[in-house]
Motif scaffolding. Structure first.
Motif, mmCIF file in Angstrom:
data_model
loop_
_atom_site.group_PDB
_atom_site.id
_atom_site.type_symbol
_atom_site.label_atom_id
_atom_site.label_comp_id
_atom_site.label_asym_id
_atom_site.label_seq_id
_atom_site.Cartn_x
_atom_site.Cartn_y
_atom_site.Cartn_z
ATOM 1 N N UNK A 49 0.808 -1.223 0.000
ATOM 2 C CA UNK A 49 0.000 0.000 0.000
ATOM 3 C C UNK A 49 0.843 1.276 0.000
ATOM 4 N N UNK A 50 2.036 1.240 0.551
ATOM 5 C CA UNK A 50 2.884 2.449 0.565
ATOM 6 C C UNK A 50 3.217 2.895 -0.854
ATOM 7 N N UNK A 51 3.359 1.950 -1.781
ATOM 8 C CA UNK A 51 3.604 2.311 -3.186
ATOM 9 C C UNK A 51 2.377 3.005 -3.780
ATOM 10 N N UNK A 54 2.392 6.554 -2.305
ATOM 11 C CA UNK A 54 3.389 7.387 -2.981
ATOM 12 C C UNK A 54 2.901 7.806 -4.364
ATOM 13 N N UNK A 55 2.286 6.891 -5.079
ATOM 14 C CA UNK A 55 1.760 7.206 -6.409
ATOM 15 C C UNK A 55 0.694 8.291 -6.310
ATOM 16 N N UNK A 56 -0.205 8.168 -5.341
ATOM 17 C CA UNK A 56 -1.246 9.189 -5.146
ATOM 18 C C UNK A 56 -0.615 10.551 -4.876
ATOM 19 N N UNK A 57 0.363 10.585 -3.991
ATOM 20 C CA UNK A 57 1.021 11.850 -3.657
ATOM 21 C C UNK A 57 1.706 12.470 -4.881
ATOM 22 N N UNK A 58 2.384 11.636 -5.659
ATOM 23 C CA UNK A 58 3.076 12.146 -6.839
ATOM 24 C C UNK A 58 2.102 12.633 -7.901
ATOM 25 N N UNK A 86 -9.279 7.231 -4.391
ATOM 26 C CA UNK A 86 -8.421 6.822 -3.279
ATOM 27 C C UNK A 86 -9.214 6.705 -1.979
ATOM 28 N N UNK A 87 -10.108 7.653 -1.716
ATOM 29 C CA UNK A 87 -10.906 7.602 -0.492
ATOM 30 C C UNK A 87 -11.801 6.362 -0.484
ATOM 31 N N UNK A 88 -12.399 6.050 -1.622
ATOM 32 C CA UNK A 88 -13.240 4.856 -1.712
ATOM 33 C C UNK A 88 -12.395 3.602 -1.518
ATOM 34 N N UNK A 89 -11.227 3.546 -2.165
ATOM 35 C CA UNK A 89 -10.340 2.385 -2.024
ATOM 36 C C UNK A 89 -9.890 2.221 -0.572
ATOM 37 N N UNK A 90 -9.527 3.311 0.069
ATOM 38 C CA UNK A 90 -9.115 3.249 1.477
ATOM 39 C C UNK A 90 -10.233 2.716 2.367
ATOM 40 N N UNK A 91 -11.438 3.228 2.151
ATOM 41 C CA UNK A 91 -12.570 2.805 2.973
ATOM 42 C C UNK A 91 -12.917 1.338 2.732
ATOM 43 N N UNK A 92 -12.771 0.884 1.495
ATOM 44 C CA UNK A 92 -13.111 -0.503 1.165
ATOM 45 C C UNK A 92 -12.031 -1.483 1.608
ATOM 46 N N UNK A 109 -8.320 11.969 3.708
ATOM 47 C CA UNK A 109 -8.558 11.845 2.274
ATOM 48 C C UNK A 109 -9.847 12.580 1.884
ATOM 49 N N UNK A 110 -10.863 12.456 2.722
ATOM 50 C CA UNK A 110 -12.121 13.153 2.457
ATOM 51 C C UNK A 110 -11.964 14.663 2.593
ATOM 52 N N UNK A 111 -11.168 15.113 3.554
ATOM 53 C CA UNK A 111 -10.912 16.554 3.688
ATOM 54 C C UNK A 111 -10.211 17.077 2.445
ATOM 55 N N UNK A 112 -9.231 16.335 1.956
ATOM 56 C CA UNK A 112 -8.539 16.738 0.731
ATOM 57 C C UNK A 112 -9.509 16.776 -0.446
#
Length: 161
Positions: A49-51, A54-58, A86-92, A109-112
């Motif tokens: 998940x860290x990859x 990182x991809x999301x941040x980049x 990303x927020x949906x993936x994190x929640x799921x 993620x939701x705040x962003x």
């Protein structure tokens, strides 16, 4: 300029791929101990998940800038879509070992996402105001006549997180 962002993602993924078997077998090796900062916070199933993070941040901080400035609204749309997915993936998926980390990650993620939506609405409002300066078109279309409330709300959201 391209080497660092793409290279860091490839490096993370390569290191994590090399750690796959030892992590699944729960047999620590020198490599898994050395790369623990990449996977120790996540469930074993989601050690990679860290990859993704990182991809999301980049994407949000760099790759969207490859979209020409004349298409600034498209940048906001892409950022909003990335944050939504990303927020949906994190929640799921809930990749973190601690529930509190999952909740915090989804919340931030939701705040962003809300900040990008607010920026989109602000951009739309200003575009309407620019095209129809002496009318109430923006208020009729968007439901608000001034940006003060929206901007203040976004500032509070940033301050809270």
């Amino acid at each position: 300029i391209v080497l660092w962002p793409v290279g860091s993602i490839v490096l993370f993924m390569s290191l994590l791929a090399a750690c796959y078997k030892p992590l699944q077998a729960k047999t620590p090796t020198a490599l898994t101990r050395a790369t623990a900062f990449l996977h120790r916070e996540y469930e074993t199933t989601y050690f990679w998940w860290e990859a993704v993070e990182l991809t999301r941040k980049l994407v949000l901080t760099g790759f969207v800038l490859l979209i020409p400035e004349e298409r600034a609204f498209l940048r906001l749309v892409v950022a909003t879509l990335v944050c939504s997915c990303y927020a949906v993936a994190l929640a799921a998926v809930r990749p973190y070992k601690r529930v509190g980390d999952d909740v915090l990650a989804v919340a931030t993620s939701l705040v962003l996402l809300l900040l990008f939506l607010g920026a989109s609405w602000t951009t739309t409002f200003l575009g309407i105001e620019e095209r129809h300066p002496d009318t109430e078109e923006a208020a009729a279309i968007l439901g608000f006549g001034k940006l003060n409330g929206g901007v203040n709300t976004m500032l509070v959201l940033v301050g809270v997180t």
